[in-house]
Motif scaffolding. Structure first.
Motif, short mmCIF file in Angstrom:
data_model
loop_
_atom_site.label_atom_id
_atom_site.label_comp_id
_atom_site.label_asym_id
_atom_site.label_seq_id
_atom_site.Cartn_x
_atom_site.Cartn_y
_atom_site.Cartn_z
N SER A 343 23.37 25.62 46.39
CA SER A 343 24.14 26.84 46.66
C SER A 343 25.64 26.54 46.69
O SER A 343 26.06 25.39 46.89
CB SER A 343 23.71 27.47 47.99
N THR A 344 26.42 27.59 46.48
CA THR A 344 27.87 27.54 46.62
C THR A 344 28.31 28.85 47.26
O THR A 344 27.60 29.86 47.20
CB THR A 344 28.58 27.39 45.26
N ASN A 346 31.06 30.38 46.33
CA ASN A 346 31.67 31.14 45.23
C ASN A 346 30.69 31.18 44.07
O ASN A 346 30.28 30.13 43.55
CB ASN A 346 32.98 30.47 44.82
N LYS A 347 30.31 32.36 43.63
CA LYS A 347 29.32 32.46 42.56
C LYS A 347 29.81 31.86 41.25
O LYS A 347 29.02 31.41 40.41
CB LYS A 347 28.93 33.93 42.33
N ASP A 348 31.13 31.84 41.04
CA ASP A 348 31.68 31.26 39.81
C ASP A 348 31.53 29.74 39.77
O ASP A 348 31.64 29.14 38.70
CB ASP A 348 33.15 31.64 39.66
N LEU A 350 28.75 28.19 41.01
CA LEU A 350 27.34 27.82 41.05
C LEU A 350 26.88 27.16 39.76
O LEU A 350 26.15 26.17 39.79
CB LEU A 350 26.48 29.06 41.34
N ILE A 383 15.54 32.11 42.54
CA ILE A 383 16.62 32.56 43.41
C ILE A 383 16.00 33.00 44.73
O ILE A 383 15.05 33.79 44.73
CB ILE A 383 17.40 33.73 42.79
N PRO A 390 25.25 32.58 46.80
CA PRO A 390 24.67 32.31 45.48
C PRO A 390 23.88 31.01 45.49
O PRO A 390 24.35 29.99 45.99
CB PRO A 390 25.89 32.21 44.56
N ASN A 391 22.67 31.05 44.91
CA ASN A 391 21.82 29.87 45.00
C ASN A 391 20.85 29.79 43.84
O ASN A 391 20.56 30.78 43.16
CB ASN A 391 21.04 29.85 46.32
N TYR A 467 20.14 33.93 35.22
CA TYR A 467 21.11 32.96 34.73
C TYR A 467 20.35 31.65 34.58
O TYR A 467 20.27 30.84 35.50
CB TYR A 467 22.28 32.82 35.70
N HIS A 470 22.59 27.89 33.67
CA HIS A 470 23.67 27.65 34.60
C HIS A 470 24.75 26.72 34.10
O HIS A 470 25.54 26.18 34.88
CB HIS A 470 23.11 27.15 35.93
N SER A 473 26.63 30.11 33.01
CA SER A 473 25.66 30.98 33.66
C SER A 473 25.10 31.99 32.68
O SER A 473 25.47 33.15 32.65
CB SER A 473 26.31 31.70 34.84
#
Length: 491
Positions: A343-344, A346-348, A350, A383, A390-391, A467, A470, A473
């Motif tokens: 996970s992060t 920030n989705k950008d 990930l 997910i 986001p993970n 996605y 990745h 993504s």
């Protein structure tokens, strides 16, 4: 002489693959060819721009050219609607990878309406631009030749064309050389493609496809299929598939599989990377690179033997191809699972984090094996919707009787140290937890064949973009949720 029953059973196999969407339709083939043609046009604009920026003479700017060469399974002619395309940008000597490929060409592609997502993969053995073009996944590598003009039909087998090329270009060109070697070595290209299509579909359905996770990659499957074709030049498709499983179910590993007879292979180095050594066709003195571990070797060998049992009756009229290609029942194969959550915040970020972890996932598998835990590393990405960031989640089965006292934190801590070396962005988070099969998401506990029926009988109406790779993504489909977990199905 091929018998009538072999022809009929081969035809039934081809029908099954078509009905399952495992071969491309004529419309899909045309769509992919059109994408390749558009990419070639973009490359020609790009290389002339590079020549102009290099302030070359006007006549050299006008003559400047680059081309695309196909490799991978698409280059071998094996693909379907969900396949990605591996292509190599072959550029002249004045183009650089660092500036012209990863900056100039990147910006040109990023500005195109056909490109939805684009990502630089600079840390790979073969550096790439990965992007989607009109919904098709593209892996674009780079090589440059010591010439100022690269013709569309450039002959990279000509020694003068590749003299004094750099190491990165050499590695990038190897994929094309492998493809060309295989197509030259098989006695019948058409039936080789049909067999390889079957083999890859089986590997994906049975969970033994995915080089990063220690399973087969495209090159391994292509060489194994070519080996069977080479040894049985007059066999029918159904016969080749049966011989494939019979041969490798009882193969005396680690004896190498050698496609080019007379090749002098080096001694096998110690370690698990040579559990299933396969000769690299374009370089007779080398083996295909492998991430295999003891865990994945055992899984592959078990699936070969299952395939052998399944295909013993392939010539009988009542034989069902569906049984051979049945999706692997992960939830029934193990009682306990390692839940790997990446996970992060920030989705950008990930995509980059997941790509980095997957590129080094073999180290985690080896650490778990050191702790007496043999895993079945299911490469499918899930997910977990109960996690507020986001993970991506993986569920790896623990082989019964092994790793009963496993402390996953010991493996996690050492693996995180490995991940911190060389990572360019902000380190993401990774957790390892042991769960029971009953704690798996509902959709994972169903065979793929039953998912759509399950959706119709339940209230799972929420659809989320998938996605898949990745890196970048990629949006490659959609998934359904049960409120806490989500999954997309792709063959």
């Amino acid at each position: 002489m091929v018998s009538q029953i072999e022809l009929e059973r081969s035809s039934s196999l081809q029908t099954f693959l078509s009905e399952e969407g495992l071969v491309a339709s004529p419309e899909e083939e045309l769509r992919m060819r059109n994408v390749i043609d558009k990419l070639k046009e973009i490359l020609m604009i790009w290389i002339k721009r590079v020549a102009y920026q290099r302030r070359l003479p006007l006549n050299q700017i006008k003559a400047a050219s680059a081309t695309l060469l196909l490799y991978g399974l698409y280059g071998l002619g094996v693909y379907n609607v969900e396949s990605d395309i591996d292509v190599l940008c072959v550029a002249p000597c004045f183009a650089s990878m660092t500036e012209d490929f990863f900056i100039v060409l990147y910006n040109m592609l990023a500005g195109r309406p056909e490109v939805s997502v684009i990502h630089c993969v600079k840390d790979a053995k073969v550096p790439l631009l990965q992007f989607t073009f009109e919904g098709i996944l593209i892996d674009l590598a780079f090589a440059k030749l010591p010439v100022t003009v690269v013709p569309e039909n450039v002959d990279i087998s000509n020694p003068s064309s590749i003299e004094d090329i750099d190491e990165t270009s050499w590695k990038s060109l190897s994929g094309v050389w492998v493809k060309n070697s295989i197509l030259q070595l098989v006695p019948d290209v058409k039936i080789f493609r049909e067999q390889l299509c079957c083999v890859k579909s089986w590997a994906k359905r049975r969970g033994v496809y995915g080089d990063l996770f220690g399973f087969f990659g495209d090159i391994h499957l292509a060489v194994l299929a070519a080996f069977i074709c080479q040894k049985n030049p007059s066999a029918s498709l159904v016969d080749l598939v049966s011989i494939f499983f019979k041969t490798f179910a009882f193969w005396p590993w680690p004896e190498p599989v050698v496609l080019q007879e007379g090749a002098t292979l080096p001694p096998l180095p110690p370690g698990t990377r040579t559990l299933m050594p396969i000769q690299l066709p374009s370089s007779p003195n080398e083996y295909c690179r492998s991430n295999m571990t003891t865990s994945t070797f055992n899984k592959i060998r078990a699936e070969f033997r299952r395939g052998y049992r399944q295909t013993q009756d392939a010539l009988k009229p009542q034989f069902e191809w569906r049984n051979l290609f049945e999706s692997f029942p992960y939830s029934k194969s193990c009682l306990r699972f390692v839940k790997v959550c990446l996970s992060t915040y920030n989705k950008d970020e990930l995509g980059m984090w997941v790509h980095w972890v997957k590129s080094r996932i073999r180290c985690l598998l080896l650490k778990l094996e050191e702790l007496q835990a043999l895993c079945d590393p299911n490469p499918t990405e899930y997910i977990d919707l109960s996690i507020p960031v986001p993970n991506v989640v993986f569920y790896w089965g623990l082989v019964p009787g092994r790793g009963n006292n496993l402390n996953p934190n010991a493996a996690r801590e050492e693996f995180m140290k490995n991940l911190s070396i060389g990572y360019q962005g902000n380190l993401g988070r990774m957790t390892l937890t042991i769960i029971q099969a009953s704690q798996l998401p509902n959709i994972l506990q169903l065979a793929d064949a039953h998912i759509k029926a399950y959706l119709r009988l339940t209230n799972l109406k929420q659809m989320i973009p998938v996605y898949s790779k990745h890196s970048p993504s990629y949006v490659v489909g959609y998934l359904a949720t049960d409120g806490n977990h989500a999954i997309g199905w792709m063959d």
